[in-house]
Motif scaffolding. Structure first.
Motif, PDB file in Angstrom:
ATOM      1  N   PRO A  31       0.810  -1.225   0.000  1.00 56.84           N
ATOM      2  CA  PRO A  31       0.000   0.000   0.000  1.00 56.84           C
ATOM      3  C   PRO A  31       0.841   1.273   0.000  1.00 56.84           C
ATOM      4  O   PRO A  31       0.696   2.145   0.859  1.00 56.84           O
ATOM      5  N   ILE A  32       1.759   1.373  -0.988  1.00 57.01           N
ATOM      6  CA  ILE A  32       2.671   2.518  -1.023  1.00 57.01           C
ATOM      7  C   ILE A  32       2.651   3.240  -2.368  1.00 57.01           C
ATOM      8  O   ILE A  32       3.422   4.173  -2.568  1.00 57.01           O
ATOM      9  N   SER A  33       1.809   2.823  -3.304  1.00 51.65           N
ATOM     10  CA  SER A  33       1.616   3.436  -4.613  1.00 51.65           C
ATOM     11  C   SER A  33       2.733   3.085  -5.586  1.00 51.65           C
ATOM     12  O   SER A  33       3.798   3.719  -5.602  1.00 51.65           O
ATOM     13  N   SER A  34       2.473   2.098  -6.414  1.00 48.84           N
ATOM     14  CA  SER A  34       3.445   1.679  -7.417  1.00 48.84           C
ATOM     15  C   SER A  34       3.664   2.768  -8.463  1.00 48.84           C
ATOM     16  O   SER A  34       4.803   3.040  -8.870  1.00 48.84           O
ATOM     17  N   SER A  35       2.578   3.402  -8.926  1.00 50.71           N
ATOM     18  CA  SER A  35       2.715   4.425  -9.970  1.00 50.71           C
ATOM     19  C   SER A  35       3.565   5.590  -9.472  1.00 50.71           C
ATOM     20  O   SER A  35       4.355   6.169 -10.231  1.00 50.71           O
ATOM     21  N   GLY A  64     -14.748  -0.142  -3.422  1.00 48.09           N
ATOM     22  CA  GLY A  64     -14.580   0.357  -4.780  1.00 48.09           C
ATOM     23  C   GLY A  64     -14.234   1.832  -4.818  1.00 48.09           C
ATOM     24  O   GLY A  64     -13.374   2.259  -5.604  1.00 48.09           O
ATOM     25  N   PHE A  65     -14.877   2.639  -3.974  1.00 52.10           N
ATOM     26  CA  PHE A  65     -14.546   4.064  -3.929  1.00 52.10           C
ATOM     27  C   PHE A  65     -13.146   4.270  -3.351  1.00 52.10           C
ATOM     28  O   PHE A  65     -12.432   5.193  -3.745  1.00 52.10           O
ATOM     29  N   GLY A  66     -12.753   3.398  -2.424  1.00 49.20           N
ATOM     30  CA  GLY A  66     -11.388   3.466  -1.913  1.00 49.20           C
ATOM     31  C   GLY A  66     -10.380   3.194  -3.012  1.00 49.20           C
ATOM     32  O   GLY A  66      -9.350   3.863  -3.122  1.00 49.20           O
ATOM     33  N   GLN A  67     -10.674   2.206  -3.848  1.00 55.90           N
ATOM     34  CA  GLN A  67      -9.801   1.896  -4.969  1.00 55.90           C
ATOM     35  C   GLN A  67      -9.754   3.059  -5.953  1.00 55.90           C
ATOM     36  O   GLN A  67      -8.700   3.376  -6.513  1.00 55.90           O
ATOM     37  N   ALA A  68     -10.886   3.718  -6.167  1.00 54.77           N
ATOM     38  CA  ALA A  68     -10.956   4.822  -7.133  1.00 54.77           C
ATOM     39  C   ALA A  68     -10.090   6.005  -6.715  1.00 54.77           C
ATOM     40  O   ALA A  68      -9.660   6.792  -7.561  1.00 54.77           O
ATOM     41  N   LEU A  91      -3.973   5.525   6.271  1.00 56.49           N
ATOM     42  CA  LEU A  91      -3.803   4.078   6.372  1.00 56.49           C
ATOM     43  C   LEU A  91      -3.414   3.680   7.794  1.00 56.49           C
ATOM     44  O   LEU A  91      -3.950   2.718   8.354  1.00 56.49           O
ATOM     45  N   GLY A  92      -2.492   4.426   8.397  1.00 59.06           N
ATOM     46  CA  GLY A  92      -2.084   4.144   9.770  1.00 59.06           C
ATOM     47  C   GLY A  92      -3.238   4.282  10.738  1.00 59.06           C
ATOM     48  O   GLY A  92      -3.382   3.478  11.670  1.00 59.06           O
ATOM     49  N   LEU A  93      -4.083   5.291  10.524  1.00 55.86           N
ATOM     50  CA  LEU A  93      -5.252   5.484  11.383  1.00 55.86           C
ATOM     51  C   LEU A  93      -6.203   4.311  11.253  1.00 55.86           C
ATOM     52  O   LEU A  93      -6.712   3.782  12.252  1.00 55.86           O
ATOM     53  N   GLY A  94      -6.468   3.885  10.007  1.00 52.38           N
ATOM     54  CA  GLY A  94      -7.368   2.758   9.793  1.00 52.38           C
ATOM     55  C   GLY A  94      -6.837   1.480  10.419  1.00 52.38           C
ATOM     56  O   GLY A  94      -7.597   0.695  11.008  1.00 52.38           O
ATOM     57  N   ASP A  95      -5.531   1.276  10.326  1.00 53.33           N
ATOM     58  CA  ASP A  95      -4.928   0.079  10.906  1.00 53.33           C
ATOM     59  C   ASP A  95      -4.998   0.094  12.427  1.00 53.33           C
ATOM     60  O   ASP A  95      -5.088  -0.945  13.065  1.00 53.33           O
ATOM     61  N   ARG A  96      -4.988   1.290  12.984  1.00 53.61           N
ATOM     62  CA  ARG A  96      -4.995   1.415  14.447  1.00 53.61           C
ATOM     63  C   ARG A  96      -6.397   1.311  15.040  1.00 53.61           C
ATOM     64  O   ARG A  96      -6.604   0.649  16.057  1.00 53.61           O
ATOM     65  N   ILE A  97      -7.386   1.957  14.404  1.00 60.62           N
ATOM     66  CA  ILE A  97      -8.713   2.023  15.022  1.00 60.62           C
ATOM     67  C   ILE A  97      -9.675   0.945  14.520  1.00 60.62           C
ATOM     68  O   ILE A  97     -10.703   0.703  15.141  1.00 60.62           O
ATOM     69  N   PRO A 131      -2.448  10.168  -8.317  1.00 59.61           N
ATOM     70  CA  PRO A 131      -1.119   9.575  -8.135  1.00 59.61           C
ATOM     71  C   PRO A 131      -0.602   9.752  -6.711  1.00 59.61           C
ATOM     72  O   PRO A 131      -0.718  10.821  -6.117  1.00 59.61           O
ATOM     73  N   GLY A 132      -0.079   8.674  -6.151  1.00 60.47           N
ATOM     74  CA  GLY A 132       0.455   8.723  -4.798  1.00 60.47           C
ATOM     75  C   GLY A 132      -0.469   8.131  -3.756  1.00 60.47           C
ATOM     76  O   GLY A 132      -0.055   7.883  -2.623  1.00 60.47           O
ATOM     77  N   VAL A 133      -1.733   7.878  -4.126  1.00 61.34           N
ATOM     78  CA  VAL A 133      -2.680   7.324  -3.149  1.00 61.34           C
ATOM     79  C   VAL A 133      -2.443   5.834  -2.960  1.00 61.34           C
ATOM     80  O   VAL A 133      -2.378   5.348  -1.831  1.00 61.34           O
ATOM     81  N   SER A 134      -2.345   5.061  -4.033  1.00 60.56           N
ATOM     82  CA  SER A 134      -2.176   3.606  -4.029  1.00 60.56           C
ATOM     83  C   SER A 134      -3.527   2.913  -4.133  1.00 60.56           C
ATOM     84  O   SER A 134      -4.413   3.124  -3.294  1.00 60.56           O
ATOM     85  N   ARG A 135      -3.658   2.073  -5.150  1.00 65.44           N
ATOM     86  CA  ARG A 135      -4.898   1.333  -5.357  1.00 65.44           C
ATOM     87  C   ARG A 135      -5.152   0.396  -4.190  1.00 65.44           C
ATOM     88  O   ARG A 135      -6.226   0.377  -3.598  1.00 65.44           O
ATOM     89  N   SER A 136      -4.157  -0.411  -3.845  1.00 68.55           N
ATOM     90  CA  SER A 136      -4.344  -1.330  -2.723  1.00 68.55           C
ATOM     91  C   SER A 136      -4.461  -0.561  -1.422  1.00 68.55           C
ATOM     92  O   SER A 136      -5.258  -0.913  -0.550  1.00 68.55           O
ATOM     93  N   GLY A 137      -3.683   0.521  -1.288  1.00 71.33           N
ATOM     94  CA  GLY A 137      -3.747   1.314  -0.067  1.00 71.33           C
ATOM     95  C   GLY A 137      -5.109   1.930   0.158  1.00 71.33           C
ATOM     96  O   GLY A 137      -5.637   1.928   1.279  1.00 71.33           O
ATOM     97  N   GLY A 138      -5.716   2.475  -0.903  1.00 69.67           N
ATOM     98  CA  GLY A 138      -7.025   3.095  -0.763  1.00 69.67           C
ATOM     99  C   GLY A 138      -8.098   2.106  -0.373  1.00 69.67           C
ATOM    100  O   GLY A 138      -8.888   2.340   0.550  1.00 69.67           O
ATOM    101  N   SER A 139      -8.145   0.961  -1.066  1.00 68.97           N
ATOM    102  CA  SER A 139      -9.186  -0.029  -0.772  1.00 68.97           C
ATOM    103  C   SER A 139      -8.921  -0.737   0.560  1.00 68.97           C
ATOM    104  O   SER A 139      -9.856  -1.014   1.320  1.00 68.97           O
ATOM    105  N   ILE A 140      -7.668  -1.009   0.872  1.00 66.99           N
ATOM    106  CA  ILE A 140      -7.338  -1.650   2.150  1.00 66.99           C
ATOM    107  C   ILE A 140      -7.698  -0.728   3.312  1.00 66.99           C
ATOM    108  O   ILE A 140      -8.227  -1.182   4.333  1.00 66.99           O
ATOM    109  N   THR A 141      -7.420   0.551   3.165  1.00 64.98           N
ATOM    110  CA  THR A 141      -7.753   1.511   4.224  1.00 64.98           C
ATOM    111  C   THR A 141      -9.249   1.507   4.503  1.00 64.98           C
ATOM    112  O   THR A 141      -9.684   1.489   5.672  1.00 64.98           O
TER     113      THR A 141
END
Length: 275
Positions: free
Chosen positions: A20-24, A159-163, A134-140, A168-178
């Protein structure tokens, strides 16, 4: 861009696509910092979208059994009433529904995504901001729900998290995982659904970008892109296997620290005129 430069970028793509660090963001930073090739922004966008096909083929390969079961169940039960469908058939619909936001928003904002938004200042800020989220979501997050507890509302929220990764810089996996963590899903369940959700979106975007731009790419860049795609597949497959094992006990905090560190270093370098 020569084949060696492309292979390095393909390695970075495969290494970072599922983290979750943004490949692009990392591919563009590497391309601009090291001066790999003289690509226009649309060419860089097309290059990144195409090598992402390699990493998504890695997902299809890794989850081949699950993908086949989902497709088989969807074609068999997918048009029955929701309550009478099998879990895999419902999961198929959730992947379809969760893909809608990134497709619609991607088409609407395509020009801005390929030009104005691909700036290092934006990437640096997004790495930091969404790293902290992401850190907040992982914590709470309660981290109690499993993949079988997905419903239409949570599937669409993923899906909106993925969108958000259209920035650039958000991360597809990071957004949806969060989003998944915020909804109470376990780290592993959020990652698994994120990977499945990315398959149609990334394969579709990669094919669309490739078919729309390959005629304008010189032969050496086209060959370099194919080489990078192969490398991204091999490295991406290894990263998926490692990450899912890691998430059984590990947290997302190392990725949060990495995002904030890279984003901060990028903004400092830009401010000093080093890039």
């Amino acid at each position: 861009m020569n084949p060696l430069e492309a292979i390095i970028l393909g390695f970075i793509q495969g290494l970072t696509e599922f983290l979750p660090i943004s490949s692009s963001a990392h591919v563009q930073i590497a391309q601009e910092v090291f001066g790999f090739g003289d690509l226009t922004k649309p060419q860089l966008t097309a290059f990144i979208a195409t090598i992402q096909i390699g990493t998504e083929l890695a997902v299809v390969s890794y989850f081949a059994k699950s993908v086949i079961e989902i497709l088989r169940s969807w074609f068999k039960n997918g048009f029955r009433p929701w309550s009478k469908q099998e879990p895999n058939s419902r999961l198929g619909w959730l992947v379809i529904i969760g893909t809608v936001p990134i497709v619609v928003l991607g088409l609407i904002f395509q020009d801005a995504i390929e030009t104005e938004l691909r700036q290092l200042w934006i990437i640096g800020v997004m790495l930091i901001v969404f790293g902290l989220i992401l850190g907040l979501g992982d914590r709470i997050g309660s981290k109690t729900k499993q993949l079988g507890e997905l419903n239409l509302r949570s599937g669409l929220a993923f899906g909106f998290g993925q969108a958000l990764a259209l920035i650039p810089g958000v991360s597809r996996s990071g957004g949806s995982i969060t989003v998944g963590l915020m909804l109470g899903f376990t780290r592993e369940a959020a990652a698994r659904y994120s990977f499945l959700l990315a398959i149609p979106a990334v394969l579709g975007a990669g094919a669309y970008q490739f078919l729309g731009s390959y005629q304008d790419l010189p032969e050496d860049l086209l060959a370099a892109t194919i080489a990078a795609t192969i490398v991204s597949f091999v490295v991406g497959y290894a990263v998926i296997a490692w990450l899912l094992r890691y998430l059984i006990k590990g947290s997302y905090m190392p990725f949060v620290i990495w995002r904030v560190g890279v984003g901060s270093a990028l903004l400092i370098a830009l401010g000093l005129g080093a890039i």
